[in-house]
Design a protein around this motif. Structure first.
Motif, PDB file in Angstrom:
ATOM      1  N   PHE A 135     -43.862   1.845 -69.163  1.00  0.00           N
ATOM      2  CA  PHE A 135     -42.544   1.899 -70.356  1.00  0.00           C
ATOM      3  C   PHE A 135     -42.216   0.721 -70.796  1.00  0.00           C
ATOM      4  O   PHE A 135     -42.293   0.586 -72.278  1.00  0.00           O
ATOM      5  N   LEU A 136     -42.330  -0.359 -70.196  1.00  0.00           N
ATOM      6  CA  LEU A 136     -41.885  -1.774 -70.719  1.00  0.00           C
ATOM      7  C   LEU A 136     -43.403  -2.276 -71.618  1.00  0.00           C
ATOM      8  O   LEU A 136     -43.137  -3.138 -71.917  1.00  0.00           O
ATOM      9  N   ASP A 137     -44.174  -1.585 -71.168  1.00  0.00           N
ATOM     10  CA  ASP A 137     -45.691  -2.293 -71.589  1.00  0.00           C
ATOM     11  C   ASP A 137     -45.947  -3.567 -71.067  1.00  0.00           C
ATOM     12  O   ASP A 137     -46.415  -4.581 -71.441  1.00  0.00           O
ATOM     13  N   GLU A 138     -45.656  -3.689 -69.596  1.00  0.00           N
ATOM     14  CA  GLU A 138     -46.078  -4.779 -68.977  1.00  0.00           C
ATOM     15  C   GLU A 138     -46.850  -4.500 -67.656  1.00  0.00           C
ATOM     16  O   GLU A 138     -46.735  -3.270 -67.274  1.00  0.00           O
ATOM     17  N   GLU A 139     -47.562  -5.433 -67.295  1.00  0.00           N
ATOM     18  CA  GLU A 139     -48.343  -5.016 -66.070  1.00  0.00           C
ATOM     19  C   GLU A 139     -47.368  -4.843 -64.976  1.00  0.00           C
ATOM     20  O   GLU A 139     -46.458  -6.064 -64.520  1.00  0.00           O
ATOM     21  N   TYR A 140     -47.563  -4.104 -63.786  1.00  0.00           N
ATOM     22  CA  TYR A 140     -46.770  -4.212 -62.811  1.00  0.00           C
ATOM     23  C   TYR A 140     -47.095  -5.541 -61.855  1.00  0.00           C
ATOM     24  O   TYR A 140     -48.306  -5.739 -61.644  1.00  0.00           O
ATOM     25  N   SER A 141     -45.984  -6.072 -61.211  1.00  0.00           N
ATOM     26  CA  SER A 141     -46.311  -7.238 -60.425  1.00  0.00           C
ATOM     27  C   SER A 141     -45.835  -6.995 -58.959  1.00  0.00           C
ATOM     28  O   SER A 141     -44.541  -6.733 -58.858  1.00  0.00           O
ATOM     29  N   PRO A 142     -46.725  -6.928 -57.972  1.00  0.00           N
ATOM     30  CA  PRO A 142     -45.938  -6.957 -56.565  1.00  0.00           C
ATOM     31  C   PRO A 142     -45.060  -7.902 -56.346  1.00  0.00           C
ATOM     32  O   PRO A 142     -44.064  -7.754 -55.323  1.00  0.00           O
ATOM     33  N   ALA A 143     -44.893  -9.163 -56.960  1.00  0.00           N
ATOM     34  CA  ALA A 143     -43.617 -10.047 -56.857  1.00  0.00           C
ATOM     35  C   ALA A 143     -42.372  -9.311 -56.977  1.00  0.00           C
ATOM     36  O   ALA A 143     -41.332  -9.661 -56.496  1.00  0.00           O
ATOM     37  N   MET A 144     -42.293  -8.169 -57.777  1.00  0.00           N
ATOM     38  CA  MET A 144     -41.122  -7.574 -57.844  1.00  0.00           C
ATOM     39  C   MET A 144     -40.257  -6.868 -56.608  1.00  0.00           C
ATOM     40  O   MET A 144     -39.135  -6.895 -56.498  1.00  0.00           O
ATOM     41  N   LEU A 145     -41.163  -6.661 -55.643  1.00  0.00           N
ATOM     42  CA  LEU A 145     -40.879  -6.150 -54.342  1.00  0.00           C
ATOM     43  C   LEU A 145     -40.507  -7.302 -53.431  1.00  0.00           C
ATOM     44  O   LEU A 145     -40.421  -6.927 -52.032  1.00  0.00           O
ATOM     45  N   ALA A 146     -40.789  -8.270 -53.519  1.00  0.00           N
ATOM     46  CA  ALA A 146     -40.587  -9.666 -52.862  1.00  0.00           C
ATOM     47  C   ALA A 146     -39.095 -10.168 -52.624  1.00  0.00           C
ATOM     48  O   ALA A 146     -39.016 -10.766 -53.695  1.00  0.00           O
TER      49      ALA A 146
END
Length: 335
Positions: free
Chosen positions: A209-220
């Motif tokens: 929705f935000l037109d950004e790539e998902y980053s695994p760092a978000m769940l760290a």
């Protein structure tokens, strides 16, 4: 009024009712390499609602008075940015209230080495239409949580309603206000329960929705200075389903019925199924009386802070100090 200088900027604002998981979502998005989402600024409460008191920010003296008052608050000091640098930026750029807010958040983003800025203050749910007008590229992420869990959680905060009726009304008011922007393409509804149960899937949806790539760092999980406040600490931890449907343990059968009576239409609209019975008339009358008593009690205890706000005082530090003294008081457990 929206101006062309913001056409290319795409801020992100997280809103919702208090205790809906907005601190958690803010921490998750702030870990993204492209997103800098600040903790609560209470810009509407401390700044925009007092624009008549502070005056036009096109006037340098008015701007200096606001900058000095606002930067002295703990809300801004908790951002842990260079206050002198921020002061210079606000004095140079904050020539209107929307420019002031953008300058504040843009500076915060620069301190994190990120280009895209945003903020999380739950009660900015009441400001979403203005935010979208000021910043045409803004995204509104509206986080909603089961009202029964919200009401049960609100009791733990001394500054929030402790009665089930008062808590239910707050949930309705905040979510109804945020949902007024639902017709806009830049509005996204996120349910806390989905985020807790399937965090990666929900974050991928939000990033898309935000037109950004998902980053695994978000769940760290990582540390956050704002986590020093007791009710923010859990937002630093790993995402868990442990808090889902805690209302089944924390609320009585009658209290569940009362929350559903207050929030029934809105909770169905957001996908929450009532499970209780219609409360008895006597229970409603008793709960309304308790809610009134709780509201009066809170206003009396918090009177110094309330008074500063009612007169739209520009002495923000005194009001904030009064509010934080109230915050440190033990919370009650009124039904």
């Amino acid at each position: 009024m929206a101006t062309s200088q913001y056409e290319s900027e795409r801020p992100v604002f997280i809103v919702g009712a208090p205790r809906s998981g907005t601190s958690l979502l803010r921490r998750l998005l702030n870990r993204h390499p492209s997103l800098a989402i600040s903790s609560e600024t209470d810009f509407n409460h401390y700044v925009y609602a007092r624009r008549q008191s502070f005056g036009s920010l096109a006037d340098r003296q008015h701007r200096e008075r606001l900058v000095d008052a606002y930067l002295a608050t703990q809300h801004i000091r908790r951002l842990q940015v260079d206050l002198q640098g921020l002061r210079e930026a606000l004095l140079a750029e904050g020539t209107s209230y929307e420019a002031f807010f953008a300058s504040l958040l843009r500076f915060y983003a620069r301190t994190q080495g990120k280009a895209r800025w945003g903020e999380k203050t739950p009660r900015h749910a009441f400001l979403t239409e203005s935010l979208c007008q000021w910043y045409p590229g803004a995204s509104i992420v509206h986080l909603v949580r089961d009202p029964r869990d919200v009401v049960a959680s609100l009791r733990r905060l001394p500054t929030e309603p402790h009665s089930v009726v008062g808590g239910g009304r707050l949930w309705v008011a905040c979510n109804r206000a945020a949902h007024r922007s639902a017709y806009r393409p830049q509005y996204l509804l996120v349910r806390y329960e989905h985020l807790a149960a399937e965090p990666e899937n929900e974050l991928r949806r939000i990033c898309s929705f935000l037109d950004e790539e998902y980053s695994p760092a978000m769940l760290a999980p990582d540390g956050d200075p704002a986590g020093a406040l007791p009710w923010y600490r859990r937002a630093e931890e790993a995402v868990t389903t442990a808090r889902l449907e805690k209302w089944r343990e924390d609320l009585t059968r009658e209290e569940v019925a009362l929350v559903e009576w207050v929030a029934g239409a809105q909770m169905k609209a957001f996908g929450y199924r009532p499970v209780g019975e219609t409360p008895a008339r006597l229970a409603v009358v008793r709960a309304a009386a308790v809610a009134l008593f709780d509201a009066v009690r809170q206003r009396i205890v918090a009177f110094p802070a309330v008074w500063y706000y009612l007169i739209k005082s520009t002495d923000l530090v005194k009001e904030e100090s009064a509010r934080e003294r109230f915050t440190r008081q033990p919370s009650g457990g009124a039904a």
